[in-house]
Scaffold this active site. Structure first.
Site, PDB file in Angstrom:
ATOM      1  CB  SER A 119      -0.894   0.001   1.241  1.00  0.00           C
ATOM      2  OG  SER A 119      -1.458   1.268   1.469  1.00  0.00           O
ATOM      3  CB  SER A 120       0.422   4.598  -1.454  1.00  0.00           C
ATOM      4  OG  SER A 120      -0.887   4.865  -0.978  1.00  0.00           O
ATOM      5  CB  CYS A 121      -0.359   3.698   4.109  1.00  0.00           C
ATOM      6  SG  CYS A 121      -0.309   1.962   4.547  1.00  0.00           S
ATOM      7  CE1 TYR A 148      -2.919  -3.290   5.476  1.00  0.00           C
ATOM      8  CE2 TYR A 148      -2.283  -1.189   4.500  1.00  0.00           C
ATOM      9  CZ  TYR A 148      -2.742  -2.491   4.356  1.00  0.00           C
ATOM     10  OH  TYR A 148      -3.003  -2.986   3.100  1.00  0.00           O
ATOM     11  CE  LYS A 152      -0.429  -5.181   3.292  1.00  0.00           C
ATOM     12  NZ  LYS A 152      -0.564  -6.483   2.611  1.00  0.00           N
ATOM     13  CG  ASN A 177      -5.897   6.145  -1.847  1.00  0.00           C
ATOM     14  OD1 ASN A 177      -5.956   5.739  -0.699  1.00  0.00           O
ATOM     15  ND2 ASN A 177      -5.197   7.222  -2.174  1.00  0.00           N
ATOM     16  CG  HIS A 191      -9.819   2.245   1.979  1.00  0.00           C
ATOM     17  ND1 HIS A 191      -9.926   0.872   1.889  1.00  0.00           N
ATOM     18  CD2 HIS A 191      -8.651   2.485   2.620  1.00  0.00           C
ATOM     19  CE1 HIS A 191      -8.865   0.306   2.446  1.00  0.00           C
ATOM     20  NE2 HIS A 191      -8.083   1.260   2.902  1.00  0.00           N
TER      21      HIS A 191
END
Length: 324
Positions: A119-121, A148, A152, A177, A191
């Site tokens: 994920s980009s987070c 989270y 990842k 997203n 989301h």
């Protein structure tokens, strides 16, 4: 420990066993559709009730039985700001166990190509925009989803460690997203885009005069249709080999206020839109640098407005049976 070996990705064998972990989720189901339409004839998937990926013994038994040649690891515990902020232990522990179990078993049973989805987070909250892959581990994470993100990041590190120690051509992809058919539209766990679709659809149906959204509406977000994501995954498996994770996105973003207006228009809601500024905004901006993906020969093709319209249509056709 062995050195990194050179490997030239080639077209995958459409008759080989291909396991999609998380095949009923948003990303996994899209990948399943893509692979099926592209001629793969031996796809394998198990629901969480059939196979608990947090259970190491179950995972090893599954790999011993099915012996997949290819794996996409799309299974994960996911959620929006509220869910991540409320249950950080769950998001850290569950995702770590899923990843470690699947990748250890995949290595043990000779999986040739594995794609890990993150994920980009994973990137720092205030990373330079657009965010490059080498921004990883250069700053503090967004605190509302740091648990989270750490899980990842650990998955990326495991892929890189397997490449170094065993010379296997495994790769990681970090999507922006995502949205589309099969998404989670629940009020607590969704989301931002599916949450807005549900909120405005219900408001339009009820004739509500006003809808209130979280935050200021100023954060900028990038959105990629999940069918584009699935197409990118297969492209990367057949065209990319490297230790760095690859960003997958569109290369453009939109404010949450603009997104809300776009969703309201798509569902036919004409009431007032207000913002609860006491609620968190999250990261101010998250736009991915997709240069590496472009160099690998892929770009997104589904326009955001059209993607939202089609997702609204899917939601309305399936809302009685989807996650709520």
């Amino acid at each position: 420990m062995t050195n990194e070996v050179s490997y030239n990705p080639t077209k995958l064998d459409r008759a080989s066993t291909f396991y999609i972990a998380g095949h009923r989720g948003l990303v996994g189901s899209a990948i399943w559709r893509k692979l099926r339409s592209d001629g793969f004839t031996n796809l394998v998937g198990r629901s969480s009730s059939e196979l608990d990926l947090k259970n190491r013994n179950e995972v090893y038994s599954f790999f011993a039985e099915t012996k997949p040649r290819y794996v996409v690891l799309a299974a994960a515990k996911v959620g929006g700001i509220l869910a991540n902020n409320s249950y950080p232990v769950d998001f850290l522990s569950d995702n770590l166990r899923i990843q470690v179990n699947v990748m250890d078993a995949a290595r043990e049973y000779g999986v040739e190509r594995l794609l890990f989805l993150g994920s980009s987070c994973i990137y720092p909250k205030f990373a330079e925009q657009p965010i490059r892959e080498d921004s990883l581990l250069t700053g503090h994470l967004e605190p509302t989803n740091d648990a989270y993100a750490i899980a990842k990041i650990a998955g990326i590190m495991q892929v890189q460690a397997v490449r170094r120690q065993y010379g296997l051509p495994w790769i990681s992809a970090m999507p922006t997203n995502l949205y589309g058919p099969g998404d989670n539209f629940s009020p607590e766990g969704s989301h931002v885009l599916p949450a807005l679709i549900r909120r405005y659809d219900e408001a339009a149906e009820a004739g509500e005069a006003c809808v209130t959204n979280w935050g200021t509406g100023s954060p900028l977000r990038e959105f990629l249709h999940v069918d584009d994501m699935a197409d990118a995954c297969l492209h990367l498996l057949e065209n990319y080999d490297g230790p760095s994770q690859v960003n997958v996105g569109t290369g453009s973003d939109i404010s949450i206020k603009e997104l809300a207006s776009m969703v309201a228009s798509a569902v036919g809601y004409a009431g007032k839109i207000e913002w609860d500024v006491t609620k968190p905004d999250g990261t101010p901006r998250k736009l991915l640098d997709v240069s590496k993906l472009s160099e690998a020969g892929w770009k997104a093709s589904i326009d955001l407005q059209e993607g939202i319209r089609s997702t609204v249509a899917w939601y309305r056709a399936n809302r009685d049976g989807i996650r709520s």
